[in-house]
Design a protein around this motif. Sequence first.
Motif, PDB file in Angstrom:
ATOM      1  N   PHE A  41      -5.377   7.755  -9.585  1.00 51.59           N
ATOM      2  CA  PHE A  41      -4.844   6.422  -9.876  1.00 51.59           C
ATOM      3  C   PHE A  41      -5.062   5.533  -8.659  1.00 51.59           C
ATOM      4  N   ILE A  42      -5.550   4.312  -8.880  1.00 48.53           N
ATOM      5  CA  ILE A  42      -5.719   3.336  -7.805  1.00 48.53           C
ATOM      6  C   ILE A  42      -4.844   2.132  -8.105  1.00 48.53           C
ATOM      7  N   GLY A  43      -3.957   1.785  -7.166  1.00 46.81           N
ATOM      8  CA  GLY A  43      -3.060   0.660  -7.379  1.00 46.81           C
ATOM      9  C   GLY A  43      -2.805  -0.112  -6.096  1.00 46.81           C
TER      10      GLY A  43
ATOM     11  N   PRO B  41       2.863  -3.064  -7.056  1.00 48.51           N
ATOM     12  CA  PRO B  41       2.750  -1.839  -7.865  1.00 48.51           C
ATOM     13  C   PRO B  41       3.064  -2.065  -9.334  1.00 48.51           C
ATOM     14  N   GLU B  42       3.839  -3.107  -9.615  1.00 49.06           N
ATOM     15  CA  GLU B  42       4.212  -3.371 -11.007  1.00 49.06           C
ATOM     16  C   GLU B  42       3.009  -3.818 -11.845  1.00 49.06           C
ATOM     17  N   GLN B  43       1.927  -4.218 -11.203  1.00 45.97           N
ATOM     18  CA  GLN B  43       0.729  -4.652 -11.932  1.00 45.97           C
ATOM     19  C   GLN B  43      -0.049  -3.490 -12.532  1.00 45.97           C
TER      20      GLN B  43
ATOM     21  N   ILE C 171       7.757   2.849  -3.093  1.00 47.15           N
ATOM     22  CA  ILE C 171       6.954   3.462  -4.159  1.00 47.15           C
ATOM     23  C   ILE C 171       7.193   4.972  -4.192  1.00 47.15           C
ATOM     24  N   ILE C 172       7.222   5.566  -3.009  1.00 51.50           N
ATOM     25  CA  ILE C 172       7.445   7.020  -2.930  1.00 51.50           C
ATOM     26  C   ILE C 172       8.861   7.380  -3.385  1.00 51.50           C
TER      27      ILE C 172
ATOM     28  N   TRP D  89      -3.309   4.136  -2.845  1.00 50.92           N
ATOM     29  CA  TRP D  89      -2.641   2.827  -2.782  1.00 50.92           C
ATOM     30  C   TRP D  89      -3.341   1.958  -1.746  1.00 50.92           C
ATOM     31  N   THR D  90      -3.747   0.770  -2.195  1.00 52.00           N
ATOM     32  CA  THR D  90      -4.512  -0.124  -1.341  1.00 52.00           C
ATOM     33  C   THR D  90      -3.969  -1.541  -1.489  1.00 52.00           C
ATOM     34  N   ASP D  91      -4.799  -2.555  -1.234  1.00 55.53           N
ATOM     35  CA  ASP D  91      -4.311  -3.935  -1.315  1.00 55.53           C
ATOM     36  C   ASP D  91      -4.810  -4.672  -2.559  1.00 55.53           C
ATOM     37  N   VAL D  92      -5.449  -3.950  -3.480  1.00 61.43           N
ATOM     38  CA  VAL D  92      -5.875  -4.558  -4.751  1.00 61.43           C
ATOM     39  C   VAL D  92      -5.434  -3.658  -5.900  1.00 61.43           C
ATOM     40  N   PRO D  93      -5.096  -4.255  -7.048  1.00 58.92           N
ATOM     41  CA  PRO D  93      -4.565  -3.466  -8.176  1.00 58.92           C
ATOM     42  C   PRO D  93      -5.651  -2.783  -8.996  1.00 58.92           C
ATOM     43  N   GLY D  94      -6.355  -1.856  -8.393  1.00 65.31           N
ATOM     44  CA  GLY D  94      -7.329  -1.062  -9.116  1.00 65.31           C
ATOM     45  C   GLY D  94      -8.739  -1.615  -9.061  1.00 65.31           C
ATOM     46  N   MET D  95      -9.592  -1.078  -9.943  1.00 68.64           N
ATOM     47  CA  MET D  95     -11.001  -1.462 -10.006  1.00 68.64           C
ATOM     48  C   MET D  95     -11.195  -2.601 -11.000  1.00 68.64           C
ATOM     49  N   TYR D  96     -12.215  -3.424 -10.738  1.00 67.99           N
ATOM     50  CA  TYR D  96     -12.524  -4.573 -11.591  1.00 67.99           C
ATOM     51  C   TYR D  96     -13.963  -4.472 -12.089  1.00 67.99           C
TER      52      TYR D  96
END
Length: 458
Positions: A285-287, A292-294, A35-36, A230-237
């Motif tokens: 940004f939270i991803g 990361p493509e999500q 990603i970097i 960057w975490t283990d879920v694609p952002g906030m829900y």
Amino acid sequence: MSLVDNNTATPPLTVAKFGGTSVADFTAMSRSAAIIKHSPDTRVVLISACSGVTNLLVELANGISEPDRRQQLLQRLGEIHYGVIKELRSSEPVSSAVNVLLDSVSTLAAQAAKQPNVKLTDQLVSHGELLSTHLFTQILKEMGVDATRFDIRDIMRTDSQFGKAIPQPEDIRQLATARLQPLLKNQVVVSQGFIGSDSQGETTTLGRGGSDYSAALVAEAVNATTLEIWTDVPGMYTTDPRIAPAAKPIKEISFSEASEMANFGAKILHPSTLVPAIRQQIPVFIGSSKEPEQGGTWIRESVNEAPLFRALALRCNQTMVTLTSLNMFHAYGFLAEVFRILAEHKISVDLITTSEVSVSLTLDQTDTGGGAPTLPEAAVEALDKLCRVDVEQGLCLVALIGNQMSSTKGSAKRVFNTLEDYNLRMICYGASPHNLCFLVKEQDARSVIQELHQNIFE
């Protein structure tokens, strides 16, 4: 992959933070490093300890007198980090540094076995981040990225409250300008989240949520134009997908809404994280480092859409204290005395509601490690002289987050009609245009979230 904020040009300076699951092992680290590599604007990277390492270090810091158990934990630490080293093409320099740090852990663990203390705990726990950054920097180099490791303690100045140190933003900015900024011109700087040092050079830690917070502080100090988490879920829900499987991803959200969500229990973001970002208007940004493509969630000062209802948050392990006294009726000074007692015992209050003869409040749980906060016995004794004290636990806080809720007709009716079969306690509405919150019994919490989500978001 270069993240582009749709509202601005490609940011010239990005600070990225990767959590423990994003650097758990060689595979996870390689995904994060990629990603970097594909984001040329990322110049500062802060990472956590490898997943599970901090728990091992905390156990050692608590003091283990049994040599076999201590050795077992030390061996597990070695296995986690050597598991990454064996995958490297060039491991010699990293192996030497890791060995030195593991030897240091062994020495400190032996000291903790004799006499554990908070200062020693911070020294021990900091080794998780110090170890992971050696490994991650080498992986970046082997991918062709010009990367250098930097000790964040050189700039992350805090006070001396070991275990939950308070950062000093002005000192951090000055030190970052002198020591970190010059390194950013031609290379990626890899450093540690969560740890810092006081004015005496002693290692400190920032407490729960400290990694995200320290990344935001660094972003502020170097005038970054984007902060990536960057975490283990694609952002906030719209709510926790584990509770309501139909939860929807949130593409963008305002600072105000995100702050409310974080404060009321959305585990993806710690409330402190947004404070430096809000001060400097830095988009966050939270991803997911796994996917990361999500895409993910952008948090900004202003957003294109501000719906009446944005999301639901849930925070359990709540403690409600109800103080009742006839002396409160048409009297002045009662609440002032209550809060004087609470302040004297360093008790932070979260929510509060009042009636003519009683006041109910919940206790802030920032530093409880996730358990229900308690009212100290000395505080109970002091309050008993003033009023009757009732303490109730086994409760959860439900918060509905949105916009202009208190000034929009019918918004509360929709919520209360949905939940007419549940007993709602301590309803707080109107103090903020961004939330409506209340307490429910713990056994009802999941059902309340599910029914509200179905009727409002699905």
